[in-house]
Design an enzyme around this catalytic site. Structure first.
Site, mmCIF file in Angstrom:
data_model
loop_
_atom_site.group_PDB
_atom_site.id
_atom_site.type_symbol
_atom_site.label_atom_id
_atom_site.label_comp_id
_atom_site.label_asym_id
_atom_site.label_seq_id
_atom_site.Cartn_x
_atom_site.Cartn_y
_atom_site.Cartn_z
ATOM 1 N N GLY A 44 0.814 -1.205 0.000
ATOM 2 C CA GLY A 44 0.000 0.000 0.000
ATOM 3 C C GLY A 44 0.846 1.252 0.000
ATOM 4 N N ARG B 111 -4.173 8.300 9.082
ATOM 5 C CA ARG B 111 -4.248 6.942 8.546
ATOM 6 C C ARG B 111 -5.533 6.751 7.745
ATOM 7 N NH1 ARG B 111 -2.352 6.833 13.761
ATOM 8 N NH2 ARG B 111 -0.254 5.988 14.070
ATOM 9 N N ASN C 234 -2.166 0.456 6.589
ATOM 10 C CA ASN C 234 -3.130 1.412 7.150
ATOM 11 C C ASN C 234 -4.156 1.886 6.120
ATOM 12 O OD1 ASN C 234 -2.463 1.715 9.928
ATOM 13 N ND2 ASN C 234 -0.599 2.795 9.329
ATOM 14 N N ASP D 225 0.898 0.779 19.447
ATOM 15 C CA ASP D 225 0.451 1.892 20.284
ATOM 16 C C ASP D 225 0.586 1.551 21.769
ATOM 17 O OD1 ASP D 225 -1.157 3.605 18.025
ATOM 18 O OD2 ASP D 225 -1.432 1.457 17.794
ATOM 19 N N ARG E 48 4.114 1.957 22.660
ATOM 20 C CA ARG E 48 4.434 3.384 22.816
ATOM 21 C C ARG E 48 3.940 3.907 24.162
ATOM 22 N NH1 ARG E 48 2.430 4.638 16.641
ATOM 23 N NH2 ARG E 48 4.496 4.578 15.638
ATOM 24 N N HIS F 52 2.160 -2.861 32.630
ATOM 25 C CA HIS F 52 0.991 -3.439 31.965
ATOM 26 C C HIS F 52 0.048 -2.289 31.604
ATOM 27 C CE1 HIS F 52 1.947 -7.674 32.686
ATOM 28 N NE2 HIS F 52 2.433 -7.261 33.851
ATOM 29 N N HIS G 168 -6.457 2.033 15.550
ATOM 30 C CA HIS G 168 -5.043 2.397 15.448
ATOM 31 C C HIS G 168 -5.012 3.744 14.730
ATOM 32 C CE1 HIS G 168 -0.779 2.362 14.708
ATOM 33 N NE2 HIS G 168 -0.930 2.231 13.409
ATOM 34 N N THR H 51 7.383 5.458 9.551
ATOM 35 C CA THR H 51 7.700 4.609 10.694
ATOM 36 C C THR H 51 7.795 3.173 10.202
ATOM 37 O OG1 THR H 51 5.395 4.135 11.286
ATOM 38 C CG2 THR H 51 6.362 6.146 12.191
#
Length: 315
Positions: A82, A91, A123, A151, A154, A171, A178, A231
């Site tokens: 893509g 996105r 995406n 995510d 991150r 956790h 997303h 990314t």
């Protein structure tokens, strides 16, 4: 499940994300066969050669450029084909272009063998995961997206930096899209079993600002894209982690994207929720308890995705 058994992964689309994913998979030692497929055959050949030239430094693996039919017997088909997100784009801006690519490729890629898992990375990953599910008619557990696995990493990274503790001891999950409507679950985030703010007090650091951390999680990709154009390293590692859980039958809890069928009253959309991932794919969705504002934010995320799905030409 023994890792040294014959295992095969196919990567479709070997641009920056696909090649980083292929590298992470190669280094993991998870598979004995790795096939790379791209509309640009020479690009796939070059990537396969470059990876294969490191054969003496890794576990034995066959790496080669192939055709779509070479993917059909793979344990996991990783879809990375893509166009990339550009500076200033969301996105969701990519949807029509990448949906057209998905439809074109699936015609040539199918059918997959009965055990194969289709893993969407392109995406907007949640929308394309839903589209792939509808276009392939595969069982929902076998069509999953990379979702908010990255995510969530991150989120943990930013918490680790602030709280001065190693990320693997945190956790914390991000659910939903997303993308811009994703939802960090602050109510469940914990370090050593303690809520994050309580841990901060115990650790002797100032209480953090959840709104600022949430903003930085949501905007992380934009920050990277603004600086280097794309990314790819971290998503490659995230995809490798999903593949590990599948091929090793780990029953790991990962926030992969998949069909939501009644959890929190949501239906008809793919998005990320904590899920048990094993050899069958996304084996079970965990409807974890959410704070009221988190559940409302999740519903907002689902409505956003549904509004885009309604614009697609799906069977």
């Amino acid at each position: 499940m023994p890792v040294n058994d014959k295992r095969k992964i196919a990567v479709v689309g070997v641009g920056a994300v696909g090649s980083a994913t292929a590298y992470a998979v190669m280094m993991s030692g998870l598979v004995s066969e790795l096939v790379l497929v791209d509309i640009n055959r020479e690009r796939a050949e070059g990537e396969a050669m470059d990876l294969a030239h490191g054969a003496s430094f890794i576990k034995p693996i066959r790496i080669y450029a192939g055709e779509y039919e070479d993917c059909r017997d793979a344990d996991i088909v990783i879809f990375c084909a893509g166009v990339n997100q550009k500076p200033g784009e969301t996105r969701l801006d990519l949807v029509q272009r990448n949906f057209a690519i998905l439809k074109d490729v699936l015609v040539r890629l199918l059918p997959l063998e009965e055990h194969g898992v289709f893993l969407m990375v392109t995406n907007p990953v949640d929308i394309l995961t839903y589209a792939a599910l509808r276009l392939t008619n595969l069982p929902p557990n076998r069509v999953i997206g990379s979702g908010t696995v990255l995510d969530s990493s991150r989120f943990r990274y930013l918490l680790s930096q602030y709280c001065q503790v190693e990320p693997r001891n945190i956790h914390a999950y991000v659910v939903g899209e997303h993308g811009d409507t994703e939802v960090p679950l602050w109510s469940l985030a914990n370090i050593a079993g303690m809520p994050v703010q309580e841990f901060c007090c115990w650790r002797g650091v100032p209480c953090l600002d959840p709104g600022e951390i949430t903003r930085r999680v949501r905007e992380a990709a934009y920050e990277v894209i603004a600086r280097k154009g794309a990314t790819y390293y971290a998503i490659g590692l995230a995809v490798k982690r999903i593949c590990e859980s599948i091929l090793r039958d780990e029953n790991s809890i990962l926030t992969v994207s998949g069909l939501v069928d009644g959890e929190y009253g949501i239906t008809g959309v793919c998005l990320s929720l904590p899920s048990i991932v094993n050899r069958t794919g996304r084996a079970r969705v965990l409807a974890v308890p959410l704070a009221p504002q988190e559940e409302e934010a999740l519903h907002h995320s689902a409505r956003t995705l549904k509004s885009i799905i309604g614009q697609l030409d799906l069977p």
